[in-house]
Design a protein around this motif. Structure first.
Motif, PDB file in Angstrom:
ATOM      1  N   THR A   1       0.243  -1.091  -0.258  1.00  0.00           N
ATOM      2  CA  THR A   1       0.121  -0.026   0.008  1.00  0.00           C
ATOM      3  C   THR A   1       0.391   1.342   0.292  1.00  0.00           C
ATOM      4  O   THR A   1       1.970   1.040   0.600  1.00  0.00           O
ATOM      5  N   SER A   2       0.428   2.518  -0.868  1.00  0.00           N
ATOM      6  CA  SER A   2       1.302   3.420  -0.466  1.00  0.00           C
ATOM      7  C   SER A   2       0.078   4.839  -1.152  1.00  0.00           C
ATOM      8  O   SER A   2      -0.232   4.580  -1.927  1.00  0.00           O
ATOM      9  N   ALA A   3       0.264   5.834  -0.482  1.00  0.00           N
ATOM     10  CA  ALA A   3      -0.287   6.600  -0.177  1.00  0.00           C
ATOM     11  C   ALA A   3      -0.657   7.942  -1.181  1.00  0.00           C
ATOM     12  O   ALA A   3      -1.238   8.375  -1.811  1.00  0.00           O
ATOM     13  N   VAL A   4       1.058   7.955  -1.678  1.00  0.00           N
ATOM     14  CA  VAL A   4       1.528   9.003  -2.365  1.00  0.00           C
ATOM     15  C   VAL A   4       2.228   7.960  -3.615  1.00  0.00           C
ATOM     16  O   VAL A   4       2.591   6.455  -3.176  1.00  0.00           O
ATOM     17  N   PRO A   5       1.513   8.349  -4.752  1.00  0.00           N
ATOM     18  CA  PRO A   5       2.599   7.568  -6.090  1.00  0.00           C
ATOM     19  C   PRO A   5       4.081   6.712  -5.704  1.00  0.00           C
ATOM     20  O   PRO A   5       3.947   8.209  -6.074  1.00  0.00           O
ATOM     21  N   ILE A   6       4.747   6.244  -6.635  1.00  0.00           N
ATOM     22  CA  ILE A   6       5.906   5.969  -6.123  1.00  0.00           C
ATOM     23  C   ILE A   6       6.950   6.493  -7.962  1.00  0.00           C
ATOM     24  O   ILE A   6       5.285   5.948  -8.624  1.00  0.00           O
ATOM     25  N   GLU A   7       7.848   7.292  -7.775  1.00  0.00           N
ATOM     26  CA  GLU A   7       8.562   7.643  -8.417  1.00  0.00           C
ATOM     27  C   GLU A   7       8.793   6.634  -9.196  1.00  0.00           C
ATOM     28  O   GLU A   7       9.225   6.438 -10.596  1.00  0.00           O
ATOM     29  N   SER A   8      10.034   6.303  -8.811  1.00  0.00           N
ATOM     30  CA  SER A   8      11.180   4.646  -8.758  1.00  0.00           C
ATOM     31  C   SER A   8      11.138   3.912  -7.472  1.00  0.00           C
ATOM     32  O   SER A   8      11.231   4.351  -6.526  1.00  0.00           O
ATOM     33  N   ILE A   9      11.781   3.123  -7.729  1.00  0.00           N
ATOM     34  CA  ILE A   9      12.719   1.812  -7.036  1.00  0.00           C
ATOM     35  C   ILE A   9      13.860   1.641  -7.131  1.00  0.00           C
ATOM     36  O   ILE A   9      13.861   1.010  -8.560  1.00  0.00           O
ATOM     37  N   ASP A  10      15.249   2.394  -6.568  1.00  0.00           N
ATOM     38  CA  ASP A  10      16.150   1.665  -6.918  1.00  0.00           C
ATOM     39  C   ASP A  10      17.234   0.526  -5.569  1.00  0.00           C
ATOM     40  O   ASP A  10      16.770   1.109  -4.666  1.00  0.00           O
ATOM     41  N   VAL A  11      17.938  -0.015  -6.211  1.00  0.00           N
ATOM     42  CA  VAL A  11      18.951  -1.122  -5.096  1.00  0.00           C
ATOM     43  C   VAL A  11      19.953  -0.371  -5.685  1.00  0.00           C
ATOM     44  O   VAL A  11      21.119   0.139  -6.646  1.00  0.00           O
ATOM     45  N   GLN A  12      20.697  -0.034  -4.400  1.00  0.00           N
ATOM     46  CA  GLN A  12      22.240   0.934  -4.197  1.00  0.00           C
ATOM     47  C   GLN A  12      23.259  -0.130  -3.604  1.00  0.00           C
ATOM     48  O   GLN A  12      22.780  -1.360  -2.459  1.00  0.00           O
ATOM     49  N   LEU A  13      24.141  -0.506  -4.012  1.00  0.00           N
ATOM     50  CA  LEU A  13      25.122  -1.529  -3.699  1.00  0.00           C
ATOM     51  C   LEU A  13      26.617  -0.430  -3.155  1.00  0.00           C
ATOM     52  O   LEU A  13      27.270   0.792  -3.588  1.00  0.00           O
ATOM     53  N   LEU A  14      26.642  -0.676  -1.991  1.00  0.00           N
ATOM     54  CA  LEU A  14      27.680   0.095  -1.134  1.00  0.00           C
ATOM     55  C   LEU A  14      28.777  -0.315  -0.114  1.00  0.00           C
ATOM     56  O   LEU A  14      29.207  -1.148  -0.398  1.00  0.00           O
ATOM     57  N   ARG A  15      30.097   0.866  -0.399  1.00  0.00           N
ATOM     58  CA  ARG A  15      31.072  -0.137   0.252  1.00  0.00           C
ATOM     59  C   ARG A  15      31.466   0.610   1.367  1.00  0.00           C
ATOM     60  O   ARG A  15      31.663   1.599   1.180  1.00  0.00           O
ATOM     61  N   VAL A  16      31.723  -0.401   2.211  1.00  0.00           N
ATOM     62  CA  VAL A  16      32.502   0.676   3.361  1.00  0.00           C
ATOM     63  C   VAL A  16      33.512  -0.100   3.706  1.00  0.00           C
ATOM     64  O   VAL A  16      34.646  -0.666   4.192  1.00  0.00           O
ATOM     65  N   GLU A  17      34.879   1.060   3.608  1.00  0.00           N
ATOM     66  CA  GLU A  17      35.888   1.231   3.613  1.00  0.00           C
ATOM     67  C   GLU A  17      36.704   1.533   5.613  1.00  0.00           C
ATOM     68  O   GLU A  17      36.183   2.946   5.894  1.00  0.00           O
ATOM     69  N   SER A  18      36.884   0.885   5.868  1.00  0.00           N
ATOM     70  CA  SER A  18      38.034   0.980   7.680  1.00  0.00           C
ATOM     71  C   SER A  18      38.818   1.155   7.379  1.00  0.00           C
ATOM     72  O   SER A  18      39.656   0.436   7.120  1.00  0.00           O
ATOM     73  N   ILE A  19      39.560   2.505   7.679  1.00  0.00           N
ATOM     74  CA  ILE A  19      41.002   2.201   7.883  1.00  0.00           C
ATOM     75  C   ILE A  19      41.421   2.675   9.350  1.00  0.00           C
ATOM     76  O   ILE A  19      40.726   3.625   9.779  1.00  0.00           O
ATOM     77  N   LEU A  20      42.562   1.501   9.911  1.00  0.00           N
ATOM     78  CA  LEU A  20      43.006   2.256  11.007  1.00  0.00           C
ATOM     79  C   LEU A  20      44.690   3.184  11.477  1.00  0.00           C
ATOM     80  O   LEU A  20      45.334   2.819  10.507  1.00  0.00           O
ATOM     81  N   VAL A  21      44.688   4.815  11.499  1.00  0.00           N
ATOM     82  CA  VAL A  21      45.228   5.631  12.051  1.00  0.00           C
ATOM     83  C   VAL A  21      46.067   6.080  12.693  1.00  0.00           C
ATOM     84  O   VAL A  21      44.782   6.765  13.615  1.00  0.00           O
ATOM     85  N   GLY A  22      47.240   5.446  13.189  1.00  0.00           N
ATOM     86  CA  GLY A  22      47.157   5.644  14.612  1.00  0.00           C
ATOM     87  C   GLY A  22      46.087   5.128  16.059  1.00  0.00           C
ATOM     88  O   GLY A  22      46.224   4.245  15.286  1.00  0.00           O
ATOM     89  N   GLU A  23      45.615   5.502  16.617  1.00  0.00           N
ATOM     90  CA  GLU A  23      44.524   5.269  17.186  1.00  0.00           C
ATOM     91  C   GLU A  23      43.523   5.499  16.551  1.00  0.00           C
ATOM     92  O   GLU A  23      42.320   5.371  17.363  1.00  0.00           O
ATOM     93  N   LYS A  24      42.972   5.953  15.683  1.00  0.00           N
ATOM     94  CA  LYS A  24      41.338   6.108  15.698  1.00  0.00           C
ATOM     95  C   LYS A  24      41.137   5.498  14.107  1.00  0.00           C
ATOM     96  O   LYS A  24      42.138   5.196  13.114  1.00  0.00           O
ATOM     97  N   ILE A  25      40.261   5.302  13.855  1.00  0.00           N
ATOM     98  CA  ILE A  25      39.723   4.826  12.793  1.00  0.00           C
ATOM     99  C   ILE A  25      38.535   5.451  11.970  1.00  0.00           C
ATOM    100  O   ILE A  25      37.629   5.970  12.887  1.00  0.00           O
ATOM    101  N   ILE A  26      38.508   5.522  10.777  1.00  0.00           N
ATOM    102  CA  ILE A  26      38.469   6.597   9.777  1.00  0.00           C
ATOM    103  C   ILE A  26      37.776   5.520   8.632  1.00  0.00           C
ATOM    104  O   ILE A  26      37.889   4.605   8.624  1.00  0.00           O
ATOM    105  N   THR A  27      36.806   5.526   8.962  1.00  0.00           N
ATOM    106  CA  THR A  27      35.421   4.883   8.072  1.00  0.00           C
ATOM    107  C   THR A  27      34.343   5.966   7.047  1.00  0.00           C
ATOM    108  O   THR A  27      34.517   7.131   7.221  1.00  0.00           O
ATOM    109  N   ASP A  28      34.583   4.925   5.759  1.00  0.00           N
ATOM    110  CA  ASP A  28      33.759   6.182   4.805  1.00  0.00           C
ATOM    111  C   ASP A  28      32.860   5.106   3.998  1.00  0.00           C
ATOM    112  O   ASP A  28      33.588   4.476   3.398  1.00  0.00           O
ATOM    113  N   THR A  29      31.976   5.861   3.494  1.00  0.00           N
ATOM    114  CA  THR A  29      30.983   4.968   3.122  1.00  0.00           C
ATOM    115  C   THR A  29      30.824   5.069   1.720  1.00  0.00           C
ATOM    116  O   THR A  29      30.068   6.395   1.464  1.00  0.00           O
TER     117      THR A  29
END
Length: 381
Positions: free
Chosen positions: A270-298
């Motif tokens: 069910t949907s009260a508002v008409p649908i424009e489009s449906i998409d499927v996204q594939l994402l990468r999650v890269e995590s890097i340890l720099v010193g004592e800090k973990i940097i994560t980028d999606t």
């Protein structure tokens, strides 16, 4: 006039010494065979793939030098322990001398935090160092010699195996990411000494782990059931969605082989508002340890539209998404970095408000978007 002729002749002798024999082509019949043109002359030279041009009416064409690498497999895909065979191909218009010919095979994990991922980017560039997986160097021609004009092929071969002094004892699969890249290269160098520019070329080959080399048996494919309503969204929605409600259910593959597509199905109940489009996204999650800090980028790998327009209610919509090989690798987690993936389902509803933001990102929560993100594990079979 005689002085100018002597200067031109000296220039041609020096040019021929460094770039090989030349031939003169004139654009005027009266200049044919003449050492000095009645008009200004143009010299087009090529040396190691570089071309230089001078203005004028006559042309001096120098020798051409071309080098390339060819592997026995057109796919360039190899597994650890296999023999890599190839050849160096040179195409010359004049003979050249060389000191030696080298082939170098390298494999590295390059880690670089992109600008904008963190606010302290300037202090991170010199901290994250590349990890060496492979380095093999051997001589195709150990002693000095000459390469004749025409096409010359020089075969080479080596086994894809780590050496005892390598930093990493195993091979990671080829991966091209936003902050992390795992790359394997073969470089051929024709060393010509100090007075001549060496000929060099580089070719990438792809490494995939064989099933027999896996530490554990791969898990079976796994589907995850999901549902989306106005209550599952954490951002502000359109008022008509809050009052009229919507419900979307389905299932999607969240654990599969790198060789298989992402499959599943989706139903708009069910949907009260008409649908424009449906998409499927594939994402990468890269995590890097720099010193004592973990940097994560999606970041987004690819977006696949599975529906366009307002689809019928209570009709099962299939999901079928191909996985791009070089942009995806088996999920990996080691001491200094990790590579993981996610799959996101995004529902875009029809709204006049969306026309005010035509360049908005599907990952950015907007009132006319409903989204669901699930972890996605990739393994090798």
């Amino acid at each position: 006039m005689e002085l100018i002729k002597e200067l031109v002749k000296s220039f041609e002798e020096i040019y021929s010494t460094h770039f090989g024999p030349t031939r003169t082509v004139s654009d005027r019949g009266s200049d044919r065979g003449s050492a000095f043109p009645t008009r200004s002359r143009a010299i087009i030279s090529s040396h190691g793939g570089e071309t230089a041009t001078l203005a004028g009416g006559r042309v001096v064409v120098a020798s051409m030098s071309k080098i390339e690498l060819k592997l026995s497999r057109p796919s360039r895909v190899y597994h650890p322990g296999e023999l890599i065979q190839g050849k160096i191909v040179t195409a010359l218009s004049a003979p050249i001398s060389y000191q030696k010919i080298l082939v170098t095979a390298t494999g590295t994990v390059n880690i670089q935090v992109r600008q904008g991922v963190t606010g302290v980017i300037d202090s991170l560039y010199g901290v994250v160092k590349p990890m060496r997986i492979l380095k093999k160097c051997f001589e195709v021609a150990a002693s000095a010699g000459k390469l004749g004009p025409g096409t010359t092929e020089m075969p080479f071969s080596f086994t894809l195996s780590p050496q005892e002094n390598e930093t990493v004892a195993t091979f990671y699969e080829t991966f091209h990411g936003g902050n992390i890249s795992i790359q394997y290269l073969i470089t051929a160098d024709v060393m010509r000494g100090y007075l001549h520019k060496s000929l060099s070329t580089t070719l990438e080959f792809i490494v995939e782990n064989d099933k027999v080399n896996l530490l554990a048996s791969p898990p079976p494919p796994e589907f995850t059931r999901f549902y989306m309503t106005q209550d599952t969204q954490k951002h502000q929605l359109l008022p008509e969605l809050l009052t009229g409600h919507f419900k979307i259910t389905g299932q999607i593959l969240t654990q599969c082989s790198l060789k298989d597509p992402i499959t599943g199905d989706l139903t708009v109940e069910t949907s009260a508002v008409p649908i424009e489009s449906i998409d499927v996204q594939l994402l990468r999650v890269e995590s890097i340890l720099v010193g004592e800090k973990i940097i994560t980028d999606t970041s987004v790998i690819q977006t696949t539209q599975i529906a366009d327009g307002d689809i019928c209610r209570l009709v099962t919509l299939p999901i079928y998404v191909l996985i791009p090989r070089l942009l995806v690798c088996p999920s990996l987690s080691v001491g200094s970095f990790s590579i993981e993936f996610q799959v996101s389902i995004i529902i875009s509803f029809q709204s006049q408000l969306s026309k005010l933001y035509p360049k908005s990102d599907l990952r950015t929560p907007m009132p006319w978007l409903a989204m669901l993100t699930l972890p996605f594990r990739v393994f090798r079979t």
